[in-house]
Design an enzyme around this catalytic site. Structure first.
Site, PDB file in Angstrom:
ATOM      1  N   LYS A  90       0.851  -1.213   0.000  1.00 43.41           N
ATOM      2  CA  LYS A  90       0.000   0.000   0.000  1.00 43.41           C
ATOM      3  C   LYS A  90       0.878   1.251   0.000  1.00 43.41           C
ATOM      4  O   LYS A  90       0.595   2.222  -0.692  1.00 43.41           O
ATOM      5  CB  LYS A  90      -0.920   0.006   1.220  1.00 43.41           C
ATOM      6  CG  LYS A  90      -1.999  -1.057   1.194  1.00 43.41           C
ATOM      7  CD  LYS A  90      -2.986  -0.893   2.328  1.00 43.41           C
ATOM      8  CE  LYS A  90      -2.368  -1.081   3.694  1.00 43.41           C
ATOM      9  NZ  LYS A  90      -1.745  -2.408   3.918  1.00 43.41           N
ATOM     10  N   CYS A 180     -11.960   1.846  16.678  1.00 46.95           N
ATOM     11  CA  CYS A 180     -10.755   1.007  16.565  1.00 46.95           C
ATOM     12  C   CYS A 180      -9.822   1.079  17.772  1.00 46.95           C
ATOM     13  O   CYS A 180      -9.156   0.092  18.058  1.00 46.95           O
ATOM     14  CB  CYS A 180      -9.994   1.317  15.283  1.00 46.95           C
ATOM     15  SG  CYS A 180      -9.177   2.897  15.201  1.00 46.95           S
ATOM     16  N   MET A 181      -9.709   2.209  18.435  1.00 43.64           N
ATOM     17  CA  MET A 181      -8.684   2.316  19.469  1.00 43.64           C
ATOM     18  C   MET A 181      -9.210   2.660  20.857  1.00 43.64           C
ATOM     19  O   MET A 181      -8.437   2.753  21.799  1.00 43.64           O
ATOM     20  CB  MET A 181      -7.666   3.386  19.077  1.00 43.64           C
ATOM     21  CG  MET A 181      -6.775   3.003  17.926  1.00 43.64           C
ATOM     22  SD  MET A 181      -6.141   1.321  18.037  1.00 43.64           S
ATOM     23  CE  MET A 181      -5.382   1.376  19.634  1.00 43.64           C
ATOM     24  N   MET A 372      -7.021  -4.835  16.667  1.00 45.75           N
ATOM     25  CA  MET A 372      -8.488  -4.879  16.646  1.00 45.75           C
ATOM     26  C   MET A 372      -9.094  -6.117  17.304  1.00 45.75           C
ATOM     27  O   MET A 372     -10.204  -6.062  17.798  1.00 45.75           O
ATOM     28  CB  MET A 372      -8.989  -4.771  15.208  1.00 45.75           C
ATOM     29  CG  MET A 372      -8.721  -3.436  14.567  1.00 45.75           C
ATOM     30  SD  MET A 372      -9.301  -2.049  15.541  1.00 45.75           S
ATOM     31  CE  MET A 372      -7.767  -1.351  16.075  1.00 45.75           C
ATOM     32  N   GLY A 409      -4.559   1.383  14.029  1.00 45.02           N
ATOM     33  CA  GLY A 409      -4.947   1.111  12.646  1.00 45.02           C
ATOM     34  C   GLY A 409      -4.990   2.315  11.753  1.00 45.02           C
ATOM     35  O   GLY A 409      -5.060   2.182  10.530  1.00 45.02           O
ATOM     36  N   GLN A 410      -4.969   3.516  12.329  1.00 47.97           N
ATOM     37  CA  GLN A 410      -5.073   4.729  11.519  1.00 47.97           C
ATOM     38  C   GLN A 410      -3.829   5.598  11.748  1.00 47.97           C
ATOM     39  O   GLN A 410      -3.206   5.545  12.809  1.00 47.97           O
ATOM     40  CB  GLN A 410      -6.336   5.505  11.880  1.00 47.97           C
ATOM     41  CG  GLN A 410      -7.616   4.718  11.626  1.00 47.97           C
ATOM     42  CD  GLN A 410      -8.854   5.587  11.729  1.00 47.97           C
ATOM     43  OE1 GLN A 410      -9.190   6.296  10.812  1.00 47.97           O
ATOM     44  NE2 GLN A 410      -9.521   5.532  12.866  1.00 47.97           N
TER      45      GLN A 410
END
Lengths: 788, 174
Positions: A90, A180-181, A372, A409-410
């Protein structure tokens, strides 16, 4: 054939390619004649500048190549301590995500006929100011909401925070990071009084054992996983343990795979604690010197899952912590024998003992990693607590190679959502709206009248969308996120534009979320604007604007500042001209002197980022650790100086096993888990527009266990229907693909807007963090005929 | 016969394992077709052949009977990154030729001009970095190498002994 022979053969083979080589030369001559000859490295027409990657929370350093005003290439930045020059697929393909032909270029308002029509920025900003102003006047601060993102830059998040909490006097500000967090946030806050990990990525070269709790690191954090693999290659004694409900590409590299039932991780962690205590593998002196023990509400009925009855509209469960003791812990753990854990978690009793031996080995460094699988969990905070408990009772914390380490995740879940504090209950630098002194500090920095900030937390993400569906939220602004793909139980949030509420969406591409918006604004992406992200290891990274955004796209922070000024709140943003440095330096004052010190704007411009706290220009690799953290007063060991309410000690929490919110039954007999895959990031709105990534993974699928597939008469590639109590979707089956679910369970990635797996998921939540559980729902799978 | 197969697979065509000897594109064009831009990791131009890519893409490349030539891995000498341990982290297969949405992205093109050298008999300087490309043989030897950059002396293995890097522009000044 030896090497010399092979090389000789290759020389001979050279003759056979002469025809192709002639065409190469012709191609070179043609390109030169066209003036289109490309310029490679070192060419002065290509400029290179640093930026963190746009995708996950690893925060890889990227060198971005710009030619003729366009991003044309990307390299891993060898100067970045994060990735040392390596990227994942990516990251290498970042340039392509900017140039999808359907980029949003102009503000567009939905007309009476349902189509979007171009309007000017002035009209758009005036409209937002009018709608939010009307809602505030007629319905009060609870009727407005901003739903932001862990992809917001620090500037975007700070502008939103100041406008919502300091300007509109609302706390209805929450990010998709809630999805997510949030469980990790509450985990760290309840144990250390301060958010975010104490370790850094150097743990990946310092540890001996790496225990992955529900974490497919090979696909989700591939560059970090490479660091562990390289460490293992150089040190064959290094071990990787994969605790998971399904086998993934990570499992291929694990020394030990520990299969666990959904929610069985709670029992397993307690089982490991049981054996550690039973066999004396704990560090009592460390606990006595550095820890307190706490216990909260444990009654299942009192807690619930946030989906039924009144809690199904607004879930506000609050824990009632009380003091506990080592003796009570021992008594509590008596229930979690390896044999009982085997029943609850599906983990063989011997594996429980092995894991305890691993955590208890004093001569080996242990790093626990999770993301996650632990956070998106109806008891996600409890799981965070229990994993950290394993490190606290063994004293394996605050030292290189010995830490609990939550991954994100971000790209700025840490830097923006958690540090700026764009959550419904938060202010910057661990401050909370519920604490009078914290509100006063924010009001002082912002130059506001005392009492401006509302002490009551606003809606968390799921409740915010429930409130929108009910009509309680009248005006909502969504930036840099795609909730009509990512929210759980999507059918519950169905919306038609013009339903009486006003929804504005800022994004870079059309998505299912812009499809239901009343107003769509074009956002500048990544290096089309200046920005800062903060990654998983507390590293803040800055990048410069490198290219112009397309059309009339503008950065999110600018959009917010302009609306605030139109609402008579220009005093919040008093800076003239380019305000980025001034805004950041104001924000930075929140954390100075309290252990949340960020590097200065100029330091960040000149470096590949720094790990906070940064004091006198020196970053902190290990928080709370003597010799590393300038706030630690002790000459050796650790000092949890942020945990004021525990006497500057960390809290060991007693947390029991609870069942999931929904379990398979006769009608819906299988478990459903959802997640990402390597090639696509989150809802796919960026990565699907990159040809190479789309072509590698063009469509979502459902992974099945081979035995289940055979029993159901399903073969690889067959079209199947997956149904839950909330909806159904059809998609191709994958058998023996990259992931192999346990018997009786399936996995579906969530990147595909044409196969919305969140039509099936349940909006049950963690009781403390209010983070939804995307990993456990009951479904039925059936063939529908046909091949994909 | 084998020579033709070698040429065909080296030139390569995606998707699928079968080489297409009739491909009229030059190796440079084929190379570019597999990369988003010069420097991007190429996509995998054949169907999955097993979990261990380095069985064929090793330090020198492998001639596969009936299939052709499997080019060497440029990362075989890379140290410190485990770059060769999980190939699919950076190199992906193609499951489709379609696009989700058309793109106007134009990537950096490979420089097809000759490298510079001080005089006719001097070895050319190395015009690019070696990071993740430590194994020079991958691109400069064998049927997969373009003629312009194919070495005449593949038997010599310490390339940096003669080919200097370009680390800076300009000339020395006291």
């Amino acid at each position: 054939m030896d090497r010399r022979e092979l090389l000789r053969n290759l020389s001979i083979a050279t003759a056979g390619v002469a025809a192709f080589s002639c065409r190469d030369r012709a191609e070179a001559e043609r390109l030169a004649a066209d003036g289109a000859l490309a310029r490679g490295e070192g060419n002065p027409d290509v400029t290179w500048d640093k930026a963190p990657c746009r995708y996950c929370g690893t925060g890889c350093g990227v060198l971005v190549g710009v030619q003729d005003g366009k991003v044309v290439a990307a390299q891993g930045d060898p100067a970045s301590p994060v990735n040392r020059g390596l990227l994942c697929v990516k990251g290498y393909h970042l340039p392509g995500f900017l140039y999808g032909e359907d980029r949003l270029l102009y503000p567009q308002r939905r007309g009476a006929d349902g189509t979007l029509q171009r309007i000017s920025w002035d009209e758009a900003l005036d409209l937002i100011a009018e709608k939010f102003g009307d809602a505030l006047r007629d319905h009060g601060p609870e009727s407005v909401a901003v739903y932001g993102s862990g992809q917001w830059t620090v500037f975007d998040g700070y502008a939103a925070l100041k406008w919502v909490k300091g300007g509109m006097r609302s706390n209805n500000l929450d990010p998709n990071a809630r999805l997510c967090m949030a469980s990790a946030v509450v985990g760290f806050m309840t144990q250390f009084g301060s958010d975010e990990p104490m370790g850094c990525y150097e743990d990946f070269e310092a540890g001996d054992d790496f225990v992955l709790w529900g974490n497919n690191m090979a696909e989700m954090h591939p560059v970090l996983f490479s660091r562990i693999l390289e460490h293992k290659r150089q040190n064959p004694g290094v071990r990787i343990v994969d605790i998971a409900t399904r086998q993934t590409p990570t499992t291929d590299y694990a020394d030990l795979f520990v299969p666990v039932k959904p929610n069985g991780d709670l029992a397993l962690a307690n089982g490991i604690l049981h054996v550690l205590v039973r066999d004396g593998m704990v560090d009592r002196s460390f606990v006595e010197e550095n820890c307190v023990l706490r216990r909260g509400i444990e009654d299942l009925d009192a807690i619930g899952f946030g989906v039924g009855g009144e809690a199904g509209e607004r879930y506000g469960f609050k824990d009632e912590p009380r003091e506990s003791s080592w003796d009570e812990l021992v008594e509590f753990l008596a229930d979690y024998t390896p044999e009982r854990v085997a029943e609850l978690a599906g983990v063989p009793a011997r594996q429980v003992e092995v894991l305890a031996e691993l955590y208890g080995a004093r001569d080996r460094g242990t790093v626990s990693l999770w993301c996650m699988g632990v956070n998106q969990h109806v008891r996600g905070t409890w799981m965070n607590n229990l994993i950290t408990d394993l490190h606290l009772v063994t004293g394996k914390i605050g030292r290189p190679g010995n830490n609990p380490f939550s991954l994100t995740g971000q790209p700025s879940a840490c830097g923006t959502a958690r540090e700026v504090g764009t959550l419904a209950h938060r202010l910057p630098a661990d401050l909370a709206v519920t604490v009078p002194e914290h509100r006063a500090r924010a009001e002082e920095i912002w130059g506001l009248e005392p009492g401006t900030i509302d002490p009551k937390p606003g809606y968390h993400a799921v409740d915010m969308f429930r409130a929108l569906s009910r009509g309680d939220v009248k005006a909502m602004w969504i930036q840099t996120t795609n909730p009509w793909v990512s929210m759980p139980n999507l059918a519950r949030f169905e919306r038609k534009p013009g339903d009486g509420s006003f929804v504005v969406v800022s994004d870079i591409y059309p998505t299912p979320t812009t499809d239901v918006a009343d107003l769509v604004l074009p956002a500048a992406a990544w290096v089309e604007r200046e920005g800062m992200f903060g990654n998983s290891e507390r590293r803040t990274q800055h990048w410069n604007k490198m290219v112009e955004p397309p059309g009339e796209a503008r950065e999110d922070a600018w959009q917010i500042v302009e609306v605030a000024r139109r609402m008579g709140m220009g005093h919040l943003f008093p800076w003239e001209g380019d305000w980025h440095e001034a805004m950041y330096e104001e924000y930075r004052t929140f954390g100075l002197g309290i252990g949340k010190d960020l590097a200065s704007y100029q330091e960040l411009k000149e470096t590949p980022g720094k790990l906070w706290p940064v004091v006198d220009g020196v970053e902190t690799r290990y928080r709370y650790a003597a010799g590393y953290d300038p706030y630690v007063k002790k000459s050796k060991g650790v000092h949890f100086y942020k945990a004021k309410s525990y006497g500057e000690r960390a809290a060991i929490w007693l947390r029991p096993w609870h069942p999931p919110a929904e379990v398979p039954d006769a009608e819906f007999p299988m478990w459903l888990s959802t997640g990402r895959i390597l090639e696509h990031w989150h809802t796919g709105s960026m990565t699907r527009r990159v040809k190479e990534l789309h072509q590698a993974a063009p469509e979502a699928y459902v992974e099945l266990n081979r035995a289940d597939a055979a029993e159901l008469g399903i073969k690889d590639g067959d079209r199947v229907r997956v149904a839950s109590r909330r909806g159904s979707i059809e998609l191709p089956a994958r058998v023996d693909g990259r992931g192999k679910p346990a018997r009786g369970s399936v996995f579906v990635p969530f990147f595909d807007e044409h196969h919305l797996v969140n039509e099936l998921t349940l909006d049950a939540m963690d009781n403390l963090s209010k983070e939804p559980d995307y990993k456990k729902a009951a479904v039925r799978v059936e063939p529908v005929g046909g091949k994909s | 016969m084998l020579g033709l197969a070698i040429v065909a697979l080296a030139a390569g065509c995606a998707p699928g394992v079968a080489a297409q000897a009739s491909d009229a594109r030059s190796p440079a064009v084929v190379r570019a077709s597999r990369r988003a831009y010069d420097g991007a990791p190429p996509v995998i131009p054949h169907a999955p052949l097993g979990p261990d890519c380095t069985a064929c893409h090793d330090e020198t490349g492998v001639v596969l009977p009936e299939l052709g030539f499997s080019p060497p891995s440029p990362h075989e000498r890379t140290q410190g990154l485990s770059a060769a341990s999980r190939c699919v982290q950076c190199h992906v297969y193609r499951e489709t030729d379609g696009e989700f949405v058309a793109s106007s992205f134009v990537g950096l093109r490979q420089d097809l001009r000759r490298g510079t050298r001080q005089h006719t008999w001097a070895p050319p300087v190395r015009p690019h970095g070696r990071f993740l490309r430590e194994n020079c043989a991958a691109c400069h030897t064998g049927p997969a190498a373009r003629e312009e950059i194919r070495t005449t002396h593949p038997e010599r293995v310490r390339c940096e002994q003669c080919h200097a890097a370009v680390e800076a522009r300009g000339t020395f000044r006291r």
